[in-house]
Structure formats: structure tokens, C-alpha cells
Design a protein around this motif. Structure first.
Motif, PDB file in Angstrom:
ATOM      1  N   ASP A 155       0.822  -1.220   0.000  1.00  0.00           N
ATOM      2  CA  ASP A 155       0.000   0.000   0.000  1.00  0.00           C
ATOM      3  C   ASP A 155       0.856   1.270   0.000  1.00  0.00           C
ATOM      4  N   HIS A 156       2.130   1.165   0.481  1.00  0.00           N
ATOM      5  CA  HIS A 156       3.022   2.333   0.450  1.00  0.00           C
ATOM      6  C   HIS A 156       4.424   1.879   0.020  1.00  0.00           C
ATOM      7  N   PRO A 157       4.561   1.364  -1.201  1.00  0.00           N
ATOM      8  CA  PRO A 157       5.879   0.846  -1.631  1.00  0.00           C
ATOM      9  C   PRO A 157       6.923   1.949  -1.775  1.00  0.00           C
ATOM     10  N   ASN A 158       8.144   1.628  -1.359  1.00  0.00           N
ATOM     11  CA  ASN A 158       9.293   2.517  -1.546  1.00  0.00           C
ATOM     12  C   ASN A 158      10.114   1.956  -2.705  1.00  0.00           C
ATOM     13  N   GLU A 159      10.310   2.751  -3.752  1.00  0.00           N
ATOM     14  CA  GLU A 159      10.914   2.253  -4.986  1.00  0.00           C
ATOM     15  C   GLU A 159      12.435   2.310  -5.003  1.00  0.00           C
ATOM     16  N   ASN A 160      13.047   2.860  -3.974  1.00  0.00           N
ATOM     17  CA  ASN A 160      14.482   3.121  -4.007  1.00  0.00           C
ATOM     18  C   ASN A 160      15.294   1.843  -4.219  1.00  0.00           C
ATOM     19  N   PHE A 161      15.004   0.816  -3.444  1.00  0.00           N
ATOM     20  CA  PHE A 161      15.756  -0.440  -3.528  1.00  0.00           C
ATOM     21  C   PHE A 161      15.630  -1.067  -4.912  1.00  0.00           C
ATOM     22  N   ALA A 162      14.406  -1.200  -5.411  1.00  0.00           N
ATOM     23  CA  ALA A 162      14.181  -1.828  -6.714  1.00  0.00           C
ATOM     24  C   ALA A 162      14.860  -1.040  -7.836  1.00  0.00           C
ATOM     25  N   ARG A 163      14.806   0.278  -7.750  1.00  0.00           N
ATOM     26  CA  ARG A 163      15.419   1.117  -8.786  1.00  0.00           C
ATOM     27  C   ARG A 163      16.924   0.922  -8.846  1.00  0.00           C
ATOM     28  N   GLU A 164      17.591   0.972  -7.688  1.00  0.00           N
ATOM     29  CA  GLU A 164      19.054   0.884  -7.678  1.00  0.00           C
ATOM     30  C   GLU A 164      19.535  -0.530  -8.016  1.00  0.00           C
ATOM     31  N   VAL A 165      18.776  -1.548  -7.602  1.00  0.00           N
ATOM     32  CA  VAL A 165      19.151  -2.916  -7.971  1.00  0.00           C
ATOM     33  C   VAL A 165      19.233  -3.057  -9.480  1.00  0.00           C
ATOM     34  N   MET A 166      18.298  -2.446 -10.192  1.00  0.00           N
ATOM     35  CA  MET A 166      18.294  -2.548 -11.656  1.00  0.00           C
ATOM     36  C   MET A 166      19.270  -1.577 -12.311  1.00  0.00           C
ATOM     37  N   GLU A 167      19.265  -0.337 -11.864  1.00  0.00           N
ATOM     38  CA  GLU A 167      20.080   0.679 -12.533  1.00  0.00           C
ATOM     39  C   GLU A 167      21.570   0.508 -12.282  1.00  0.00           C
ATOM     40  N   LEU A 168      21.947   0.239 -11.032  1.00  0.00           N
ATOM     41  CA  LEU A 168      23.362   0.255 -10.656  1.00  0.00           C
ATOM     42  C   LEU A 168      23.993  -1.117 -10.452  1.00  0.00           C
ATOM     43  N   PHE A 169      23.199  -2.123 -10.123  1.00  0.00           N
ATOM     44  CA  PHE A 169      23.769  -3.420  -9.753  1.00  0.00           C
ATOM     45  C   PHE A 169      23.612  -4.503 -10.818  1.00  0.00           C
ATOM     46  N   THR A 170      22.667  -4.329 -11.756  1.00  0.00           N
ATOM     47  CA  THR A 170      22.407  -5.440 -12.682  1.00  0.00           C
ATOM     48  C   THR A 170      22.181  -5.019 -14.134  1.00  0.00           C
ATOM     49  N   LEU A 171      21.047  -4.420 -14.433  1.00  0.00           N
ATOM     50  CA  LEU A 171      20.653  -4.195 -15.824  1.00  0.00           C
ATOM     51  C   LEU A 171      21.273  -2.951 -16.463  1.00  0.00           C
ATOM     52  N   GLY A 172      21.425  -1.904 -15.680  1.00  0.00           N
ATOM     53  CA  GLY A 172      21.863  -0.637 -16.243  1.00  0.00           C
ATOM     54  C   GLY A 172      20.688   0.115 -16.851  1.00  0.00           C
ATOM     55  N   ARG A 173      20.869   1.389 -17.038  1.00  0.00           N
ATOM     56  CA  ARG A 173      19.798   2.241 -17.557  1.00  0.00           C
ATOM     57  C   ARG A 173      19.334   1.795 -18.948  1.00  0.00           C
ATOM     58  N   ARG A 174      18.070   2.150 -19.233  1.00  0.00           N
ATOM     59  CA  ARG A 174      17.433   1.903 -20.535  1.00  0.00           C
ATOM     60  C   ARG A 174      17.121   0.428 -20.775  1.00  0.00           C
ATOM     61  N   ASN A 175      17.300  -0.403 -19.788  1.00  0.00           N
ATOM     62  CA  ASN A 175      16.972  -1.829 -19.940  1.00  0.00           C
ATOM     63  C   ASN A 175      15.782  -2.237 -19.080  1.00  0.00           C
ATOM     64  N   TYR A 176      15.059  -1.248 -18.597  1.00  0.00           N
ATOM     65  CA  TYR A 176      13.852  -1.469 -17.812  1.00  0.00           C
ATOM     66  C   TYR A 176      13.002  -0.203 -17.904  1.00  0.00           C
ATOM     67  N   THR A 177      11.776  -0.277 -17.425  1.00  0.00           N
ATOM     68  CA  THR A 177      10.876   0.878 -17.482  1.00  0.00           C
ATOM     69  C   THR A 177      10.494   1.319 -16.075  1.00  0.00           C
ATOM     70  N   GLU A 178       9.857   2.469 -15.985  1.00  0.00           N
ATOM     71  CA  GLU A 178       9.344   2.940 -14.688  1.00  0.00           C
ATOM     72  C   GLU A 178       8.302   1.964 -14.146  1.00  0.00           C
ATOM     73  N   LYS A 179       7.549   1.361 -15.048  1.00  0.00           N
ATOM     74  CA  LYS A 179       6.564   0.357 -14.633  1.00  0.00           C
ATOM     75  C   LYS A 179       7.263  -0.833 -13.977  1.00  0.00           C
ATOM     76  N   ASP A 180       8.413  -1.253 -14.536  1.00  0.00           N
ATOM     77  CA  ASP A 180       9.175  -2.355 -13.940  1.00  0.00           C
ATOM     78  C   ASP A 180       9.649  -1.997 -12.534  1.00  0.00           C
ATOM     79  N   ILE A 181      10.042  -0.738 -12.326  1.00  0.00           N
ATOM     80  CA  ILE A 181      10.484  -0.305 -11.000  1.00  0.00           C
ATOM     81  C   ILE A 181       9.338  -0.426  -9.998  1.00  0.00           C
TER      82      ILE A 181
END
Length: 458
Positions: free
Chosen positions: A162-188
Motif C-alpha cells: 500500500d506504500h511501496p518505496n521504490e528506491n531499492f528496486a530502482r538501484e538494484v536494476m540501474e546500478l547493480f544489474t541491468l543498467g539504464r534503458r533496460n527497464y521501465t518505470e513500470k518495472d520499478i
């Protein structure tokens, strides 16, 4: 210009570890690369980093109710133990035979960057990274993602249904695994829902809070299901973009800041097909002919920690006040356990500016007792880990109590061309240039050679 055997050997030791140590100078010019790699890649018994005192388990709800003196005492202990962790990690880099493990741990420590106060959590994460640094990337990713340091640093304690915090999911994808442009805001957003409820106990053990978890259906990177955090990480690992992102970062750290697209493509395919076998990837890199090409020799600027550890491996020294090394790390811009942000430390030319270059060139002279330290860090108690409040003032850092065994050094470099051993790129420097500004002693020639811009390269 052809690359000599000595240059190749030094290149491998500098990139797969923190450079050669004094005992290796005797045979370094003749040793086959295969012998050096065999020792670097050998399986050593893992030695976890341990503190003099076992860090306490802290219940943060109870801590918040302590009076000012109680909280201050906990802060002091954390600072003291974080300094101990920092210095012991640096000592492993300098002293350990398991050089490849420590170099990989140094890389992953910057890749999975966290900055938390708790010494217990810092120690736990560092040992996790060190132990798994050459294993399977998926295992490493999951262990780090479930560590209290990462969950706390990226606010997943506040990630609730009901009150998700997107910080963890965003950084896992952007900085630790996929890198930018390989996911969408919806995926976050969908990924954040899957990570709801991920938390930890006071002792640092991973804990899922079912009442805080969103059990609804999610659609993530084209797949739909009732995903939890582990499912999300597995879906991320299924993406070839993850392999390419990790390989590119490893290539830029260990080989050359300028990426070679065809080599990276090949390595990425191999890494993916191996199911993310880190040691297999590093073996392919360090045994490839292209790794030893002239364009990769002396092509990287040493990071501050690499510079310090490299000097300490060559010059056998006793440091009466090892906490002084914390100040050098801060002045040079790379303080272990304290990255500038979740993206980790910068690299390449970012290490050099007018103030850091001057200090980098002066460190061999300062540590040899030939000149004082004439700089001091800006006052920032958070970064200094409490040092500014200790009995030691910055005046004490101007004359660090370092004793170097120059007899051992002179014996090791006897009848050797010092610049051949200490420099990878001598385009503007040769032994005669060093000698004309120095005394005839081996000590002075070594200090002068280490004080050149060329020594900053590896």
C-alpha cells in the motif's frame, strides 16, 4: 614498442591484485605468466575479517529510547569498529596471498556501494562480498540484496504494501544489474511491490515480514506472476543485458576505461552461458592475449586505495599509528566503507585534481620521512569516523610514525633498473632522469621514481 615480459608480469599483478611485493622482485623478470596466474587463481582458505570485539546486536527501537550518553557511547563504538574494519580490509589487500580475491572484493565493494553507521552490518556485508567475490554472481547478488547494510541504505525497511518505496528496486536494476534503458518505470514500480516486506533482525539476519508484503500479481520485464523479491532477481539474471552490464563494468575496472565492444560482447556471451561464473570470466580476461596488448599497459590511473596498497606492498613498513591512513584515504577521495553515494566511487581522470595530484606525488616522500603532510581534511565528523574528537590532532598526521626497512628494499633492488620495476609507462621518464634529481642511494631513487606522474598509472 613491444611489451616486455617484466611489463606483462607487473600488468597481471597490478590488475589482478595490488601489485608485486618486495619478495617477488628476485624472479619477476623471468617468471612465466602462467606461473603468476596459477598462484593468483589458486584456491586459498577463506579468512573472514574479524574484529577484536564482537559487534553488538542493536535493537534500533531500543536504541532510539536511550538517553544522549547511551546513544553517544554506541556511536563511539561504531566509529572505532568501522576504523578497525577499514584498516583490516586494507591490510588484507597489502598482506594476503589471496590477491585476486581481495581485488575482486575491492571491486564489488564499490559496485555494491553502501554507507551505514552500524559496524556489525558493515562487517557482515564486507565478509559476504569477500567470500563470494569469485563465485557465482547470482549468489552474490542475492546475498548482498538481503544484507542489512543494503536493505537499510536503500530504505527497504520502509517498503510496505500500500506504500511501496521504490528506491531499492530502482538501484538494484540501474546500478547493480541491468543498467539504464533496460527497464521501465513500470518495472520499478512492480519490482518494488515484490520487495515489500524484505527486512532484517537486530542480529543482521534476513527477515521477511509477511504482513508487509504485497502478494498481488505483478508484471515485471514482460513476465507476470505472484512474484517476490527472489523471483525478481531471477528474472533480472535471465536478461542478457545484466551480463553485458556487469562485464562492461569489470572490463573498465580491470582492463581499460575505453571499452572494446567486440571483446565485451564475447565476454558477455561467455559469462551468461556460464550462468555468471565470476572466476571463469576473470580467468578468460587475465589469460587472453589482448589483455597484454600495449594499449592496455599503463592505461589506467590507480585509485587512491590501489596507490596506497601498492606502495605498502613494495616498501615493508611498520606504522605505529595506522589510523593515520584513514586521513590519507579521505584526502585522496576514496575512503573504504564510505563511498560518496550508491553509485560508488568514480574512476579514471576523476581521481586527479590539483590538490589530490600533489598529495599523490608527495606520499612516497611523506611516508619515507622526507617531508611533512601539509594538508588536512575538511572538518566532517561523519566521514572522519570521530577522529577529529580524538586526542590525536591533525598535527600528528603531519609526521606519521612509519618505519621502512630500507635495507631489505636496497637488497631487493640491488643491480636492478628501478624505473623498469616501478613504472609501466616510461614515455617521458627514464632512469637517468630520475638519477639526475636524486642521490645515488637506492632509497632516494625509489622515492623519486614513486613521486613521478608515471607511477600513478597501472
Amino acid at each position: 614498442m613491444s611489451v616486455s615480459q617484466l611489463q606483462k608480469n607487473k600488468h597481471l599483478l597490478l590488475r589482478a591484485g595490488f601489485g608485486f611485493n618486495l619478495s617477488q622482485t628476485k624472479d619477476l623478470e623471468q617468471l612465466p605468466l602462467t606461473d603468476i596466474w596459477k598462484k593468483l587463481s589458486a584456491t586459498y582458505t577463506f579468512q573472514p575479517l574479524a574484529l577484536k570485539e564482537v559487534p553488538e546486536n542493536l535493537d534500533y527501537q531500543k536504541v532510539s529510547k536511550l538517553d544522549a550518553d547511551g546513544k553517544k557511547e554506541i556511536q563511539k563504538r561504531n566509529r572505532r569498529e568501522n576504523i578497525e574494519i577499514n584498516l583490516k580490509f586494507l591490510n588484507f589487500m597489502v598482506q594476503s596471498e589471496d590477491q585476486l580475491r581481495e581485488k575482486m572484493a575491492f571491486f564489488w565493494n564499490g559496485h555494491f556501494a553502501t554507507r551505514v553507521v552500524s559496524s556489525k552490518f558493515n562487517l557482515q556485508l564486507l565478509n559476504t562480498i569477500r567470500e563470494k567475490s569469485l563465485g557465482n554472481f547470482g549468489d552474490l547478488l542475492k546475498a548482498v540484496s538481503q544484507s542489512p547494510s543494503m536493505l537499510q541504505f536503500l530504505n527497504n525497511q520502509q517498503n510496505k504494501k500500500d506504500h511501496p518505496n521504490e528506491n531499492f528496486a530502482r538501484e538494484v536494476m540501474e546500478l547493480f544489474t541491468l543498467g539504464r534503458r533496460n527497464y521501465t518505470e513500470k518495472d520499478i514500480k512492480e519490482g518494488a511491490r515484490a520487495f515489500t516486506g524484505w527486512s532484517f533482525q537486530a542480529d543482521g539476519s534476513f527477515f521477511e515480514r509477511p504482513k508487509q508484503h504485497d502478494f498481488g500479481t505483478k508484471t515485471f520485464l514482460g513476465k507476470t506472476g505472484n512474484f517476490d523479491g527472489n523471483d525478481i532477481l531471477n528474472i533480472i539474471l535471465d536478461q542478457k543485458a545484466t551480463s553485458k552490464f556487469i562485464v562492461t563494468k569489470i572490463y573498465r575496472f580491470f582492463v581499460n576505461e575505453k571499452a572494446n565492444p567486440s571483446i565485451i560482447e564475447h565476454l558477455s556471451d561467455q559469462f551468461y552461458e556460464s550462468k555468471y561464473d565470476i572466476k571463469k570470466l576473470m580467468t578468460e580476461i587475465f589469460t587472453a592475449k589482448w589483455f597484454y596488448s600495449e594499449e592496455n599497459i599503463g592505461a589506467k590511473i590507480k585509485s587512491p586505495v590501489e596507490l596506497m596498497a601498492g606502495i605498502m606492498r613494495i616498501l615493508p613498513m611498520e606504522i605505529a599509528k595506522p589510523e593515520n591512513l584513514i586521513v590519507y584515504q579521505k584526502l585522496l577521495g576514496q575512503m573504504l566503507l564510505y563511498p560518496p553515494n550508491v553509485a560508488g566511487w568514480p574512476s579514471g581522470n576523476s581521481w586527479i585534481d590539483s590538490s589530490t595530484l600533489m598529495l599523490r606525488l608527495q606520499i612516497p616522500q611523506i611516508w619515507s620521512g622526507l617531508r611533512p603532510l601539509e594538508l588536512k581534511p575538511k572538518s566532517d565528523d561523519d566521514i572522519e569516523m570521530g577522529l577529529k574528537n580524538s586526542q590525536n590532532t591533525y598535527a600528528s598526521f603531519k609526521n606519521p610514525t612509519i618505519t621502512i626497512d630500507w635495507n631489505l628494499v636496497e637488497e631487493a633492488f640491488k643491480n636492478k633498473n628501478i624505473s623498469d620495476y616501478l613504472l609501466q609507462n616510461k614515455s617521458s621518464l627514464d632512469e637517468k632522469t630520475v638519477q639526475q634529481f636524486s642521490e645515488s642511494s637506492v632509497k632516494q631513487r625509489i622515492v623519486n621514481t614513486m613521486s613521478t606522474p608515471e607511477f600513478q598509472l597501472c
